[in-house]
Design a protein around this motif. Structure first.
Motif, PDB file in Angstrom:
ATOM      1  N   SER A   1       0.836  -1.205   0.000  1.00 28.64           N
ATOM      2  CA  SER A   1       0.000   0.000   0.000  1.00 28.64           C
ATOM      3  C   SER A   1       0.870   1.254   0.000  1.00 28.64           C
ATOM      4  O   SER A   1       0.571   2.209  -0.715  1.00 28.64           O
ATOM      5  CB  SER A   1      -0.906  -0.021   1.218  1.00 28.64           C
ATOM      6  OG  SER A   1      -1.651   1.170   1.296  1.00 28.64           O
ATOM      7  N   ARG A   2       1.932   1.265   0.769  1.00 30.00           N
ATOM      8  CA  ARG A   2       2.841   2.423   0.796  1.00 30.00           C
ATOM      9  C   ARG A   2       3.534   2.605  -0.549  1.00 30.00           C
ATOM     10  O   ARG A   2       3.713   3.719  -1.014  1.00 30.00           O
ATOM     11  CB  ARG A   2       3.896   2.242   1.886  1.00 30.00           C
ATOM     12  CG  ARG A   2       3.415   2.510   3.280  1.00 30.00           C
ATOM     13  CD  ARG A   2       4.569   2.599   4.275  1.00 30.00           C
ATOM     14  NE  ARG A   2       5.508   1.496   4.219  1.00 30.00           N
ATOM     15  CZ  ARG A   2       5.410   0.367   4.910  1.00 30.00           C
ATOM     16  NH1 ARG A   2       4.384   0.172   5.702  1.00 30.00           N
ATOM     17  NH2 ARG A   2       6.343  -0.564   4.810  1.00 30.00           N
ATOM     18  N   ARG A   3       3.899   1.516  -1.190  1.00 29.79           N
ATOM     19  CA  ARG A   3       4.593   1.595  -2.472  1.00 29.79           C
ATOM     20  C   ARG A   3       3.678   2.084  -3.585  1.00 29.79           C
ATOM     21  O   ARG A   3       4.142   2.670  -4.556  1.00 29.79           O
ATOM     22  CB  ARG A   3       5.212   0.262  -2.830  1.00 29.79           C
ATOM     23  CG  ARG A   3       6.392  -0.051  -1.950  1.00 29.79           C
ATOM     24  CD  ARG A   3       7.025  -1.369  -2.321  1.00 29.79           C
ATOM     25  NE  ARG A   3       8.245  -1.487  -1.560  1.00 29.79           N
ATOM     26  CZ  ARG A   3       9.422  -1.747  -2.097  1.00 29.79           C
ATOM     27  NH1 ARG A   3       9.519  -1.964  -3.390  1.00 29.79           N
ATOM     28  NH2 ARG A   3      10.482  -1.839  -1.355  1.00 29.79           N
ATOM     29  N   GLU A   4       2.384   1.807  -3.451  1.00 35.30           N
ATOM     30  CA  GLU A   4       1.422   2.255  -4.458  1.00 35.30           C
ATOM     31  C   GLU A   4       1.188   3.763  -4.398  1.00 35.30           C
ATOM     32  O   GLU A   4       0.783   4.360  -5.373  1.00 35.30           O
ATOM     33  CB  GLU A   4       0.100   1.512  -4.289  1.00 35.30           C
ATOM     34  CG  GLU A   4       0.171   0.048  -4.688  1.00 35.30           C
ATOM     35  CD  GLU A   4      -1.120  -0.687  -4.390  1.00 35.30           C
ATOM     36  OE1 GLU A   4      -2.086  -0.069  -3.899  1.00 35.30           O
ATOM     37  OE2 GLU A   4      -1.146  -1.904  -4.639  1.00 35.30           O
ATOM     38  N   LYS A   5       1.423   4.358  -3.236  1.00 34.78           N
ATOM     39  CA  LYS A   5       1.162   5.805  -3.069  1.00 34.78           C
ATOM     40  C   LYS A   5       2.210   6.609  -3.674  1.00 34.78           C
ATOM     41  O   LYS A   5       3.116   6.855  -3.989  1.00 34.78           O
ATOM     42  CB  LYS A   5       1.023   6.146  -1.579  1.00 34.78           C
ATOM     43  CG  LYS A   5      -0.235   5.547  -0.998  1.00 34.78           C
ATOM     44  CD  LYS A   5      -0.335   5.909   0.465  1.00 34.78           C
ATOM     45  CE  LYS A   5      -1.577   5.271   1.053  1.00 34.78           C
ATOM     46  NZ  LYS A   5      -1.738   5.509   2.444  1.00 34.78           N
TER      47      LYS A   5
END
Length: 130
Positions: free
Chosen positions: A126-130
């Motif tokens: 999720s952090r990498r998608e942001k």
């Protein structure tokens, strides 16, 4: 839910000093949890006797690498103390606590740890998608 219920009953029994009942419930908890690790088909020596007998099932699961080898030494308490509690009624507090230790460690490895890792992976993705 069934395993949680049995574990909770064992913990309650231990907390109120019913050591034989606690030991029996922890043994049942391990019995229920380890049945789910067995493959559908009989292979590598697996047979109906091993499927229904926890004292035979645990060594088979360790030999097959289906249970963490780090738990193998402590697992002897399940057969010995679990049977003593269920059949002889001779468990003391320390015996019941040994059963709790093994059961807790096993359930943590089987359920808590994989879920914790799954959630960590989701957070990372999720952090990498942001």
């Amino acid at each position: 839910p069934e395993i949680l219920s049995v574990f909770s009953e064992g913990a309650t029994c231990l907390a109120v000093g019913c050591f034989n009942a606690a030991g029996t419930m922890f043994r049942l908890c391990v019995d229920l949890a380890t049945k789910s690790l067995l493959p559908e088909a009989d292979a590598n020596g697996l047979n109906s006797r091993i499927r229904r007998n926890l004292g035979l099932r645990l060594p088979w699961l360790f030999e097959q690498g289906l249970l963490p080898i780090a738990l193998q030494e402590l697992s002897s308490c399940i057969k010995e103390d679990g049977n003593d509690g269920a059949h002889d009624g001779t468990l003391g507090k320390e015996d019941a606590e040994d059963l709790l230790d093994f059961t807790f460690a096993l359930l943590e490895r089987m359920y808590t740890e994989p879920e914790r890792l799954r959630l960590a992976k989701e957070r990372r993705e999720s952090r990498r998608e942001k």
